[in-house]
Write an enzyme that holds these catalytic residues in place. Structure first.
Site, PDB file in Angstrom:
ATOM      1  N   THR A 111      -2.962   5.776   7.201  1.00  0.00           N
ATOM      2  CA  THR A 111      -2.898   4.977   5.920  1.00  0.00           C
ATOM      3  C   THR A 111      -2.374   3.512   6.090  1.00  0.00           C
ATOM      4  OG1 THR A 111      -2.461   7.307   4.553  1.00  0.00           O
ATOM      5  CG2 THR A 111      -1.567   5.007   3.727  1.00  0.00           C
ATOM      6  N   HIS A 162       4.254  -6.677  -2.327  1.00  0.00           N
ATOM      7  CA  HIS A 162       4.265  -6.541  -3.658  1.00  0.00           C
ATOM      8  C   HIS A 162       5.330  -7.289  -4.268  1.00  0.00           C
ATOM      9  CE1 HIS A 162       0.340  -4.472  -4.263  1.00  0.00           C
ATOM     10  NE2 HIS A 162       0.750  -3.689  -3.192  1.00  0.00           N
ATOM     11  N   SER A 169       1.231   3.055  -2.389  1.00  0.00           N
ATOM     12  CA  SER A 169       1.772   1.675  -2.877  1.00  0.00           C
ATOM     13  C   SER A 169       2.880   1.794  -3.727  1.00  0.00           C
ATOM     14  CB  SER A 169       0.460   0.950  -3.492  1.00  0.00           C
ATOM     15  OG  SER A 169       0.789  -0.348  -3.809  1.00  0.00           O
TER      16      SER A 169
END
Lengths: 423, 483
Positions: B40, B49, B337
């Site tokens: 991943t 973010h 995420s």
């Protein structure tokens, strides 16, 4: 320290060599070739099959033999070259920054630059083929280098996507090395390669060519295990229900070549959207004065003979440019060569009548297969050339020759148009 | 007997290992793949973010905000690429404006710094290539981009330099409770004893958790497909999102730290945790969504596509705690995420939990900095020339698209956690990551790997296991047929 040179040639493949030889023969002593590989000759060194040189030497040579004839001339003429040398940057004022292990990082100021970097193969990602990403997927040229230069066999059970010439040549080459080539799939309804290669590389070995087919899935986690082919419709979209799985450990891709113009673009050279190569005039000169382009960096050729011919012209014009101290003869009006109705592009795509030779070769490709058609050239409204073709196909480059005398006789000429006309 | 075994050498495991190496602990990271950053962690958006879209009060929000703040000091200490370029979340219709406002309010509640709503004019001024259809956007200047491989490898190398052991190609099959902790066995029945376990196994974290705990968790691999475009200057200069939907943040268009443009991801749930194939539908969706944000995006410049699986836990929340009924088994599970963004914070949190359990001494030799692979392109011309004089291999370019020298590849192959495969070299140096996708450099990279590792070229793999690049020498198979 910055050294200076009259003409620097970026790339020592067939285009660069022919350009260098021609520049020298046209009176320029100070010519330097920069080549990134260990030897001169470019991709020809890995093209050990024959069929090269029929036009130039009237005999069939292998790639290395063809290259050697030019390398020999380069040596005889005492043309300077640097191997294992990577050009990092070319400024718009023609200063070349390059690097190798001996000279380290160095700069060369040139009066003229000839771009002869060749092209690269379209990778899998650019083809949008879905599936896994295992080992065993190679572009055909990479496989060719592995086998012919490194002596390594990439795989034993092979599917080839794309019927471009390298793919066809590799189908035969892999077979001769003992691999089983199961099928060659081609997205289009016609082959992208030369007819003679289909006969000699597929038909003679019983390798099936599936037109209007593409790879719709790639399977295998570590090494490739199989690919799935499907038929495509007239828009190139896979037709559901036609999928067929082929067990294989290798997928070769021969799906087109892309001129390597990163250096050109970075120095501000304009490129065409069809060729992806520089836009040039009758002197093969780009939008930057004194920068010329030839060979596969200009547009992708089928036959090296035409590369050599084109490159020799680039060398000649570069020599004339240097000899005139950068002052071109008065070029006069720029005439655009337009492409229409089936003609995808032309090289050159603009000319100056004053400066053109008595006979100028304009090369181009058609966008589809045409049978019993005419290739026509119009100067303004007037048709000045009407050439019958039994067959014209995208896989074979076409050419027309424009006569200076004919063009001079047309008053108020604004543009020239090259087109396919069907009967 | 280890003090701590960390399952998984992805970014979560390596961040935890790095933070735990501040203590005098005997630590081992076990990884089923041949290298760090193989699952991943290698296939995601590479976005740091801002934290706008996390549920207020959630652990995700906390870790995201902290991770975002820590990214800059981390990138300096550990020498990996990070750029704070900001992000925009686009709104395409009047009827969705309230969603944009809600999201903005959520961002305020999450204490995301400096966010504001842009009208169409401001938006166009900021990003001229954005679609005319976008009528407003949230601008989050704290958002950034990171090299996901660079970050993961940096943390792993720093951990290794501080004494953490790494065992690759080690696939854990079973975990048993023992008097003093846990016993792990791998597929070869190798036994590993440890006092504590950190479960950083990504999409497999549920499997390991459920071996020791009766409070079951369930992780679904939520696949995201991506397309990577060639380097270009003029597309967008910030990360461009669209308003999120129930599956996540939607398809983004972003520059990467290396100057490429990345589009994706899709979000589709699958059963198979190992499958990371792309699909025709997925790639089509990525392309269409990317064009919705940036209509002029030159899709013919796509150089590769890939997909990765997010470790989506049913509750859509990070699980970072000691399992209730399994003492000293610490989960770092459900790390989807913003897992990459949160990694520095997650590492610290895991380290706090473990140190609370084991009460270890401080490692007096801990070194918080690590130097990455020398990138000659960051040197001046004179320094570059001097480097080549000293080490000529830096003057030999192997990967022409990314201009990667043999010197950098040798560096990657001789580090504390050396690259072993083509992908290992690629992720450390970018050799083969450019527009020709290793068409030209593959034969030469195979040669350098074989030489440096003193193995046959036939043994060189793409990514470990049976992913051998080539199968034999020319003419050999004809000889075999004759036998």
């Amino acid at each position: 320290m910055i050294s200076s040179v009259d003409i620097v040639i970026i790339g020592g493949g067939p285009a660069g060599l022919a350009a260098a030889i021609s520049a020298k023969k046209n009176g320029i002593e100070d010519v330097l070739i920069l080549e990134r590989d260990h030897q001169l000759g470019g991709i020809l060194n890995q093209c050990i099959h024959n069929g090269f040189g029929l036009h130039t030497f009237k005999e069939e040579l292998t790639g290395p033999e063809y290259a050697q004839r030019f390398i020999d001339q380069t040596e005889e003429l005492g043309i300077a070259y640097k191997l294992d040398t990577m050009v990092m940057d070319i400024s718009s004022s023609k200063t070349v920054t390059a690097m190798n292990t001996v000279d380290r990082l160095f700069e060369i100021k040139a009066k003229a630059v000839i771009l002869a970097m060749g092209c690269r193969e379209r990778p899998r990602g650019a083809l949008n083929i879905p599936g896994c990403r295992p080992a065993g997927i190679y572009s055909a040229g990479t496989a060719q280098r592995l086998i012919n230069i490194e002596g390594i066999l990439p795989g034993r059970e092979v599917v080839i996507l794309g019927s471009g010439d390298i793919g066809l040549i590799m189908a035969r080459r892999m077979t001769l090395e003992g691999a089983k080539v199961k099928v060659v799939a081609e997205l289009m309804s016609y082959s992208g390669g030369l007819k003679r290669n289909i006969v000699q590389c597929l038909d003679d070995f019983g390798i099936p060519l599936k037109l209007s087919h593409t790879v719709v899935d790639i399977r295998g986690r570590e090494r490739l295990e199989s690919v799935v082919l499907a038929e495509v419709d007239s828009h190139g979209k896979p037709v559901a229900g036609t999928e067929e799985e082929y067990q294989c450990d290798t997928l070769l891709l021969s799906c087109g070549l892309i001129p390597e113009n990163e250096l050109s673009l970075a120095m501000g050279i304009k490129t065409g959207s069809v060729t992806n190569g520089p836009v040039v005039n009758e002197c093969l000169e780009t939008n930057i004065e004194g920068v010329f382009a030839c060979g596969n960096v200009l547009h992708v050729h089928d036959l090296v003979d035409f590369v050599s011919e084109e490159a020799a012209l680039a060398g000649k014009y570069a020599a004339e440019y240097v000899k005139s101290d950068g002052n071109h003869t008065d070029a006069g009006k720029e005439i655009l060569i337009l492409h229409e109705n089936g003609v995808r592009y032309t090289v050159p795509e603009k000319i100056h009548i004053n400066r053109m030779p008595d006979e100028l070769t304009v090369r181009f490709r058609v966008g589809a297969v045409y049978k019993n058609c005419y290739i026509s050239v119009y100067a303004g409204q007037k048709r000045i050339l009407h050439k019958k073709k039994q067959i014209a196909a995208p896989g074979e480059m076409e050419e027309v020759r424009l006569s200076k005398k004919t063009l001079e006789e047309i008053s108020e000429l604004e543009q020239i148009t090259v087109k396919v006309e069907e009967t | 007997m280890y003090d701590v075994v960390i399952i998984g050498a992805g970014v979560t495991g390596c961040a935890s290992a790095r933070e735990l190496s501040r203590y005098k602990l005997n630590i081992c990271v076990v990884e089923k793949e041949e290298d760090v950053c193989c699952v991943t962690s290698k296939a995601n958006s590479g976005i740091v973010h801002s934290g706008i879209d996390c549920r207020p009060g959630s652990l995700m929000a906390e870790m995201n905000l902290l991770g975002n703040r820590l990214m800059e000091p981390f990138s300096r200490e550990l020498d990996f690429e990070f750029k704070r370029i900001g992000s925009l979340i686009l709104c395409f219709s009047e009827k969705d404006l309230h969603k944009l406002n809600d999201l903005y309010q959520q961002g305020i509640e999450n204490k995301v710094p400096d966010i504001r709503i842009l009208d169409k004019t401001e938006l166009r001024a900021m990003e001229p290539n954005i679609s005319d259809q976008a009528i407003a956007a949230i601008y989050a200047p704290s958002s950034g981009i990171v090299c996901p491989f660079g970050m993961n490898i940096a943390m792993a190398e720093n951990a290794a330099e501080n004494g953490v052991e790494f065992r690759f190609d080690t696939k854990i099959k079973n975990i048993f409770r023992t008097k003093s902790g846990y016993r792990l066995t791998d597929e070869n029945d190798t036994v590993i004893e440890t006092r504590c376990i950190v479960n950083a196994a990504g999409v497999y974290a549920d499997k390991f958790h459920n071996m020791v705990s009766s409070h079951k968790i369930h992780i679904v691999p939520r696949r995201g497909e991506y397309c990577l475009l060639d380097k270009m200057e003029s597309a967008v200069s910030r990360t461009i999102f669209q308003l999120p939907d129930e599956y996540g943040k939607g398809v983004l268009v972003t520059p990467t730290v290396h100057g490429n443009i990345l589009t994706g991801p899709t979000a589709d749930d699958y059963e198979d945790k190992d499958a990371v194939n792309t699909t025709a539908d997925g790639l089509e969706k990525v392309n269409m969504s990317a064009l919705k944000s940036v209509p002029s995006l030159p899709l013919r410049k796509v150089i590769t596509s890939f997909s990765g699986n997010r470790a989506h836990e049913d509750g859509h929340e990070f699980i970072i705690k000691e399992a209730e009924d399994a003492p000293c088994f610490v989960d770092a599970a459900g790390i989807e995420s913003p897992g990459l963004t949160s990694a520095p914070a997650i590492g610290i949190r895991v380290s706090e939990i473990i140190s609370g359990l084991l009460k270890p001494d401080i490692n007096p030799d801990f070194k918080n900095t690590r130097k990455g692979i020398l990138n000659p392109k960051k040197l001046s011309k004179d320094e570059y020339a001097a480097l080549i004089r000293e080490k000529p291999e830096y003057g030999n370019i192997i990967c022409r698209c990314e201009m990667i020298s043999e010197g950098e590849i040798i560096d990657a192959l001789t580090r504390i956690l050396p690259a072993k495969s083509m992908d290992g070299v690629k992720r450390r140096t970018r050799a083969g990551m450019g527009r020709c996708q290793a068409g030209f450099c593959t034969p030469r990279t195979i040669e350098v790997i074989a030489r440096e590792r003193q193995i046959s070229q036939l043994a060189v793999t793409k990514s470990g296991g049976c992913s051998n690049m080539v199968c034999g020498y020319s003419k050999e198979s004809i000889q075999e047929d004759k036998k």
